[in-house]
Motif scaffolding. Structure first.
Motif, PDB file in Angstrom:
ATOM      1  N   PRO A   1      18.001 -74.411 -22.794  1.00 16.44           N
ATOM      2  CA  PRO A   1      16.716 -73.847 -22.355  1.00 16.44           C
ATOM      3  C   PRO A   1      16.899 -72.629 -21.452  1.00 16.44           C
ATOM      4  CG  PRO A   1      16.690 -76.225 -22.088  1.00 16.44           C
ATOM      5  CD  PRO A   1      18.089 -75.835 -22.458  1.00 16.44           C
ATOM      6  N   ASN A   2      17.900 -72.699 -20.586  1.00 18.03           N
ATOM      7  CA  ASN A   2      18.148 -71.584 -19.676  1.00 18.03           C
ATOM      8  C   ASN A   2      18.555 -70.328 -20.422  1.00 18.03           C
ATOM      9  OD1 ASN A   2      20.257 -70.103 -17.685  1.00 18.03           O
ATOM     10  ND2 ASN A   2      18.563 -71.050 -16.573  1.00 18.03           N
ATOM     11  N   LYS A   3      19.288 -70.499 -21.501  1.00 12.84           N
ATOM     12  CA  LYS A   3      19.729 -69.354 -22.296  1.00 12.84           C
ATOM     13  C   LYS A   3      18.526 -68.600 -22.877  1.00 12.84           C
ATOM     14  CE  LYS A   3      23.422 -70.196 -24.523  1.00 12.84           C
ATOM     15  NZ  LYS A   3      24.403 -70.671 -25.514  1.00 12.84           N
ATOM     16  N   PHE A   4      17.592 -69.350 -23.463  1.00 17.10           N
ATOM     17  CA  PHE A   4      16.419 -68.713 -24.078  1.00 17.10           C
ATOM     18  C   PHE A   4      15.454 -68.142 -23.043  1.00 17.10           C
ATOM     19  CE2 PHE A   4      17.733 -71.679 -27.493  1.00 17.10           C
ATOM     20  CZ  PHE A   4      17.971 -70.719 -28.472  1.00 17.10           C
ATOM     21  N   VAL A   5      15.189 -68.921 -22.005  1.00 17.29           N
ATOM     22  CA  VAL A   5      14.269 -68.455 -20.963  1.00 17.29           C
ATOM     23  C   VAL A   5      14.883 -67.270 -20.217  1.00 17.29           C
ATOM     24  CG1 VAL A   5      13.146 -69.091 -18.793  1.00 17.29           C
ATOM     25  CG2 VAL A   5      13.084 -70.657 -20.725  1.00 17.29           C
ATOM     26  N   GLY A   6      16.183 -67.341 -19.961  1.00 17.48           N
ATOM     27  CA  GLY A   6      16.854 -66.233 -19.279  1.00 17.48           C
ATOM     28  C   GLY A   6      16.794 -64.939 -20.071  1.00 17.48           C
ATOM     29  N   MET A   7      16.980 -65.036 -21.387  1.00 21.79           N
ATOM     30  CA  MET A   7      16.896 -63.844 -22.238  1.00 21.79           C
ATOM     31  C   MET A   7      15.473 -63.278 -22.227  1.00 21.79           C
ATOM     32  SD  MET A   7      18.320 -61.659 -24.242  1.00 21.79           S
ATOM     33  CE  MET A   7      19.836 -62.322 -24.842  1.00 21.79           C
ATOM     34  N   ALA A   8      14.490 -64.155 -22.376  1.00 22.01           N
ATOM     35  CA  ALA A   8      13.090 -63.705 -22.363  1.00 22.01           C
ATOM     36  C   ALA A   8      12.750 -63.075 -21.017  1.00 22.01           C
ATOM     37  CB  ALA A   8      12.157 -64.873 -22.656  1.00 22.01           C
ATOM     38  N   HIS A   9      13.178 -63.700 -19.944  1.00 24.55           N
ATOM     39  CA  HIS A   9      12.898 -63.161 -18.605  1.00 24.55           C
ATOM     40  C   HIS A   9      13.563 -61.795 -18.417  1.00 24.55           C
ATOM     41  CE1 HIS A   9      12.203 -62.830 -14.369  1.00 24.55           C
ATOM     42  NE2 HIS A   9      13.499 -62.797 -14.135  1.00 24.55           N
ATOM     43  N   GLY A  10      14.790 -61.661 -18.874  1.00 24.03           N
ATOM     44  CA  GLY A  10      15.485 -60.372 -18.749  1.00 24.03           C
ATOM     45  C   GLY A  10      14.782 -59.258 -19.499  1.00 24.03           C
ATOM     46  N   ILE A  11      14.361 -59.559 -20.713  1.00 26.56           N
ATOM     47  CA  ILE A  11      13.649 -58.551 -21.508  1.00 26.56           C
ATOM     48  C   ILE A  11      12.314 -58.200 -20.859  1.00 26.56           C
ATOM     49  CG2 ILE A  11      12.473 -58.173 -23.718  1.00 26.56           C
ATOM     50  CD1 ILE A  11      14.802 -59.831 -24.992  1.00 26.56           C
ATOM     51  N   LEU A  12      11.573 -59.218 -20.434  1.00 26.97           N
ATOM     52  CA  LEU A  12      10.283 -58.960 -19.790  1.00 26.97           C
ATOM     53  C   LEU A  12      10.443 -58.194 -18.484  1.00 26.97           C
ATOM     54  CD1 LEU A  12       8.483 -62.322 -20.542  1.00 26.97           C
ATOM     55  CD2 LEU A  12       7.727 -60.050 -21.271  1.00 26.97           C
ATOM     56  N   PHE A  13      11.510 -58.463 -17.744  1.00 22.39           N
ATOM     57  CA  PHE A  13      11.765 -57.721 -16.511  1.00 22.39           C
ATOM     58  C   PHE A  13      11.964 -56.239 -16.807  1.00 22.39           C
ATOM     59  CE2 PHE A  13      14.826 -55.847 -13.565  1.00 22.39           C
ATOM     60  CZ  PHE A  13      14.127 -55.973 -12.372  1.00 22.39           C
TER      61      PHE A  13
ATOM     62  N   PRO B   1      17.834 -75.604 -12.750  1.00 23.08           N
ATOM     63  CA  PRO B   1      18.329 -76.950 -12.431  1.00 23.08           C
ATOM     64  C   PRO B   1      18.733 -77.745 -13.680  1.00 23.08           C
ATOM     65  CG  PRO B   1      16.327 -76.504 -11.214  1.00 23.08           C
ATOM     66  CD  PRO B   1      16.517 -75.383 -12.187  1.00 23.08           C
ATOM     67  N   LEU B   2      18.033 -77.515 -14.782  1.00 23.49           N
ATOM     68  CA  LEU B   2      18.428 -78.191 -16.019  1.00 23.49           C
ATOM     69  C   LEU B   2      19.849 -77.809 -16.407  1.00 23.49           C
ATOM     70  CD1 LEU B   2      15.218 -77.831 -18.241  1.00 23.49           C
ATOM     71  CD2 LEU B   2      16.031 -79.872 -17.054  1.00 23.49           C
ATOM     72  N   LYS B   3      20.163 -76.545 -16.251  1.00 25.87           N
ATOM     73  CA  LYS B   3      21.492 -76.060 -16.619  1.00 25.87           C
ATOM     74  C   LYS B   3      22.574 -76.632 -15.705  1.00 25.87           C
ATOM     75  CE  LYS B   3      24.192 -71.841 -17.094  1.00 25.87           C
ATOM     76  NZ  LYS B   3      24.170 -70.375 -17.016  1.00 25.87           N
ATOM     77  N   TYR B   4      22.342 -76.583 -14.411  1.00 21.27           N
ATOM     78  CA  TYR B   4      23.415 -76.922 -13.477  1.00 21.27           C
ATOM     79  C   TYR B   4      23.460 -78.393 -13.072  1.00 21.27           C
ATOM     80  CZ  TYR B   4      24.367 -71.998 -13.198  1.00 21.27           C
ATOM     81  OH  TYR B   4      24.706 -70.714 -13.519  1.00 21.27           O
ATOM     82  N   PHE B   5      22.338 -79.094 -13.080  1.00 22.02           N
ATOM     83  CA  PHE B   5      22.340 -80.485 -12.636  1.00 22.02           C
ATOM     84  C   PHE B   5      22.263 -81.489 -13.774  1.00 22.02           C
ATOM     85  CE2 PHE B   5      20.342 -78.309  -8.891  1.00 22.02           C
ATOM     86  CZ  PHE B   5      21.481 -78.359  -8.102  1.00 22.02           C
ATOM     87  N   MET B   6      21.714 -81.062 -14.918  1.00 24.36           N
ATOM     88  CA  MET B   6      21.577 -81.992 -16.034  1.00 24.36           C
ATOM     89  C   MET B   6      22.407 -81.571 -17.242  1.00 24.36           C
ATOM     90  SD  MET B   6      17.540 -82.792 -15.694  1.00 24.36           S
ATOM     91  CE  MET B   6      17.547 -84.488 -16.222  1.00 24.36           C
ATOM     92  N   GLU B   7      23.189 -80.521 -17.071  1.00 25.09           N
ATOM     93  CA  GLU B   7      24.071 -80.004 -18.122  1.00 25.09           C
ATOM     94  C   GLU B   7      23.333 -79.730 -19.429  1.00 25.09           C
ATOM     95  OE1 GLU B   7      27.598 -82.356 -18.408  1.00 25.09           O
ATOM     96  OE2 GLU B   7      27.854 -82.406 -16.235  1.00 25.09           O
ATOM     97  N   MET B   8      22.199 -79.042 -19.298  1.00 25.88           N
ATOM     98  CA  MET B   8      21.394 -78.627 -20.461  1.00 25.88           C
ATOM     99  C   MET B   8      21.265 -77.103 -20.434  1.00 25.88           C
ATOM    100  SD  MET B   8      18.374 -81.505 -20.284  1.00 25.88           S
ATOM    101  CE  MET B   8      17.381 -80.658 -21.491  1.00 25.88           C
ATOM    102  N   PRO B   9      22.266 -76.376 -20.921  1.00 30.00           N
ATOM    103  CA  PRO B   9      22.237 -74.913 -20.812  1.00 30.00           C
ATOM    104  C   PRO B   9      21.319 -74.205 -21.808  1.00 30.00           C
ATOM    105  CG  PRO B   9      24.223 -75.596 -21.933  1.00 30.00           C
ATOM    106  CD  PRO B   9      23.517 -76.854 -21.500  1.00 30.00           C
TER     107      PRO B   9
ATOM    108  N   ALA C   1       9.446 -70.108 -15.191  1.00 30.78           N
ATOM    109  CA  ALA C   1      10.162 -70.918 -16.181  1.00 30.78           C
ATOM    110  C   ALA C   1      11.670 -70.871 -15.923  1.00 30.78           C
ATOM    111  CB  ALA C   1       9.845 -70.430 -17.594  1.00 30.78           C
ATOM    112  N   PHE C   2      12.160 -69.726 -15.490  1.00 27.98           N
ATOM    113  CA  PHE C   2      13.577 -69.577 -15.184  1.00 27.98           C
ATOM    114  C   PHE C   2      13.980 -70.491 -14.026  1.00 27.98           C
ATOM    115  CE2 PHE C   2      17.238 -66.584 -14.108  1.00 27.98           C
ATOM    116  CZ  PHE C   2      17.971 -66.943 -15.216  1.00 27.98           C
ATOM    117  N   PHE C   3      13.108 -70.609 -13.015  1.00 24.74           N
ATOM    118  CA  PHE C   3      13.374 -71.515 -11.902  1.00 24.74           C
ATOM    119  C   PHE C   3      13.408 -72.974 -12.364  1.00 24.74           C
ATOM    120  CE2 PHE C   3      12.080 -68.099  -8.924  1.00 24.74           C
ATOM    121  CZ  PHE C   3      13.155 -68.202  -8.049  1.00 24.74           C
TER     122      PHE C   3
END
Length: 101
Positions: free
Chosen positions: A44-56, A34-42, A28-30
């Motif tokens: 989703p990345n914020k939530f998925v990144g936090m979840a991924h960090g905690i799960l890691f 692209p949504l964050k950097y190419f479509m300027e939609m940060p 999901a992070f992958f």
């Protein structure tokens, strides 16, 4: 690669689920990058990144606990740790090595 499972435990059962969830969050992070950097939609990345960090973090902690509980070597922990860094590797480890024989 990994040593055989000594016994089926709650830690092993939880680790299987955590490995799957961590793998899903990695994928999901992958998708959200692209949504964050190419479509300027940060957002989703914020939530998925936090979840991924905690799960890691939870994955690594449970990998250590499982290694200790099963009396595995540090090499086995290293395999589990490296699997957390590679896409799809947590799925492979869960399917191939974390089943009691």
């Amino acid at each position: 690669m990994l040593e055989p499972i000594q016994k089926e435990t709650k830690t092993l059962q939880w680790f299987r689920w955590i490995a799957i969830l961590e793998g899903i969050s990695f994928i999901a992070f992958f998708i959200t990058m692209p949504l964050k950097y190419f479509m300027e939609m940060p957002t989703p990345n914020k939530f998925v990144g936090m979840a991924h960090g905690i799960l890691f973090i939870v994955y690594v902690v449970y990998a250590y606990l499982l290694t200790e509980e099963q009396h595995w070597t540090k090499k086995s922990f290293g395999v589990l740790f490296v699997a957390s860094l590679l896409p799809f590797a947590t799925f492979y480890v869960e399917r191939k090595y974390l089943k009691a024989k």
